[in-house]
Structures are given as C-alpha cells and as structure tokens.
Enzyme design. Sequence first.
Site, short mmCIF file in Angstrom:
data_model
loop_
_atom_site.label_atom_id
_atom_site.label_comp_id
_atom_site.label_asym_id
_atom_site.label_seq_id
_atom_site.Cartn_x
_atom_site.Cartn_y
_atom_site.Cartn_z
N LYS A 19 0.81 -1.22 0.00
CA LYS A 19 0.00 0.00 0.00
C LYS A 19 0.85 1.27 0.00
O LYS A 19 0.50 2.24 -0.67
CB LYS A 19 -0.87 -0.01 1.26
CG LYS A 19 -2.26 0.47 1.06
CD LYS A 19 -3.22 -0.08 2.12
CE LYS A 19 -2.67 -0.18 3.51
NZ LYS A 19 -2.52 1.14 4.16
N ARG A 94 -10.51 2.06 8.88
CA ARG A 94 -10.18 0.64 9.05
C ARG A 94 -11.35 -0.13 9.65
O ARG A 94 -11.37 -1.34 9.63
CB ARG A 94 -8.96 0.54 9.96
CG ARG A 94 -8.34 -0.83 10.01
CD ARG A 94 -6.93 -0.77 10.51
NE ARG A 94 -6.02 -0.29 9.48
CZ ARG A 94 -4.73 -0.06 9.69
NH1 ARG A 94 -4.20 -0.25 10.88
NH2 ARG A 94 -3.96 0.35 8.70
N ARG A 133 11.22 -12.24 6.78
CA ARG A 133 12.43 -11.53 7.20
C ARG A 133 13.26 -12.34 8.19
O ARG A 133 12.74 -12.82 9.20
CB ARG A 133 12.06 -10.19 7.83
CG ARG A 133 13.13 -9.14 7.63
CD ARG A 133 12.47 -7.79 7.70
NE ARG A 133 12.47 -7.32 9.08
CZ ARG A 133 13.34 -6.43 9.55
NH1 ARG A 133 14.25 -5.92 8.75
NH2 ARG A 133 13.26 -6.03 10.79
N ARG A 166 12.80 -12.20 14.22
CA ARG A 166 12.29 -11.45 15.36
C ARG A 166 10.82 -11.85 15.56
O ARG A 166 10.14 -12.20 14.59
CB ARG A 166 12.37 -9.95 15.07
CG ARG A 166 13.80 -9.45 15.11
CD ARG A 166 13.83 -8.02 15.53
NE ARG A 166 13.28 -7.15 14.49
CZ ARG A 166 13.87 -6.04 14.07
NH1 ARG A 166 15.02 -5.67 14.59
NH2 ARG A 166 13.32 -5.30 13.16
N ARG A 177 -1.93 -10.69 12.68
CA ARG A 177 -2.13 -9.33 12.11
C ARG A 177 -3.16 -9.35 11.00
O ARG A 177 -4.02 -8.48 10.91
CB ARG A 177 -0.81 -8.81 11.52
CG ARG A 177 0.13 -8.20 12.53
CD ARG A 177 1.42 -7.80 11.87
NE ARG A 177 1.31 -6.57 11.10
CZ ARG A 177 2.24 -6.12 10.26
NH1 ARG A 177 3.34 -6.84 10.07
NH2 ARG A 177 2.09 -5.00 9.60
#
Length: 220
Positions: A19, A94, A133, A166, A177
């Site tokens: 986005k 949202r 990641r 992490r 999420r």
Amino acid sequence: MSQEYPLYVILLGAPGAGKGTQALHISKTLGVAHVSSGDLFRAVRESDTELGRLVKSYYDKGALVPDDVTIRMILERLRQPDCVTGCLLDGFPRTMEQAQALDAALKPQAKRVDKVIYLHVSESELLRRLSGRWLCRNCGASYHTVSAPPKQEGACDLCGGALYQRPDDTLETAKSRLEVYFRQTLPLIDYYMQQGKLSQVNGGQSIEAVEHAMSGALRS
Ligand SMILES: [Zn+2]
C-alpha cells in the site's frame, strides 16, 4: 489536477499488500495530499498538543488507540488547507465506525468519498511477504525469503552466522495481524461495493503493473 479524477480516494489493503508504494503513486497522479494514518499517528504522538498527549498515553500503555480518537485525529487533518480539495486516505478508515464517521464529516461540506481502491493480494502471498524476514545473529545482516534470500538457507552470506526471526516477523504474528485486519476491514469492502465506489486491483503483480492498473481504476 485533472478533472476526470475523483477527489477523495481511499486505499484499502492488508499489511504486506504494498500500500505504501502505491499510495505515493496515486497521490502524485491525482495531485492530492497523501494522508497516511501511520505517519499521522507518529507526528501527532510527538506533538505537544492535547490530542498528542492523549494518543501517546495509549501507546505508552501498549493499548490500541480507540476509534473516536483516531477519527478525531483524521478529521482534524482533513481540515488542513492541503486537504480541502481532496486527499488520498491510506490506513483509514479501518473499521465501519470510522467509515461512517468519515461520511458524516464530509456530507455537510457537500463532499463525499469518491473512490475506494482495494489492493488485493492473496493471503498466502501476504503471509510469505510478512513472515519472510530473517536476521543474522552475528552481524545483523537482513534477508528475506522472497525478495533477498541467503545463498544457503539459515546462514548469513557475509559471515556465515545463524539466521533468526524477530517475534514481529514470524508466521504466527503475520497470521494474527492479517486476522485482525480482515475481521475489521472486510465489512468496509462490502460497504463501499454496495455504493458502487469500489475497484479491486491485483496487488500480486509487479509494481509497474499495479501502478498501471491503479491508474485505470482511478479513471473508471
Ligand atoms: Zn552475518
């Protein structure tokens, strides 16, 4: 600014949909301000204002900023001179409550949400992007299983150190999420679709192809 384009545009897309990149492209194409709720939260939090102290108090507690505070922050931003002729909203609304508050605020000014673009990326691709990641324990070098994989799985190209994730970058975190995002935002997609304002753009393509599709959607 071209007359053929709408003025108040909302960009919807899950975390990992790309986005941010597209928001810059659209705001430039339309010649309107880019209002990113994430950037705005950061700026407001650091400002020495009543709203800033309120927002900061939620962050310091690790609590979610309630809808009414988020709405207040965005509506204050929309009253700034650079948003009078329109803007691109990124990260807001949202929730349904936020969407309805936005409509209610624009209406008395004879304004409305003109267009909503939903940048769609499949859930499996979002998970791949969000959880890819890895960092080197030894030298801190960063890798990504999709966009920048190490030559040898689990090992740093530079120093041979072990790679780790992490907590924020794990598959578990990515799943939760996305779960929160879709639970809150899918009703918005219906809401704007029923009003005939929604265009869906496939965010699984190259950046150039997405930009091209975005421009088409803005003209439709
Ligand atoms: Zn290393």
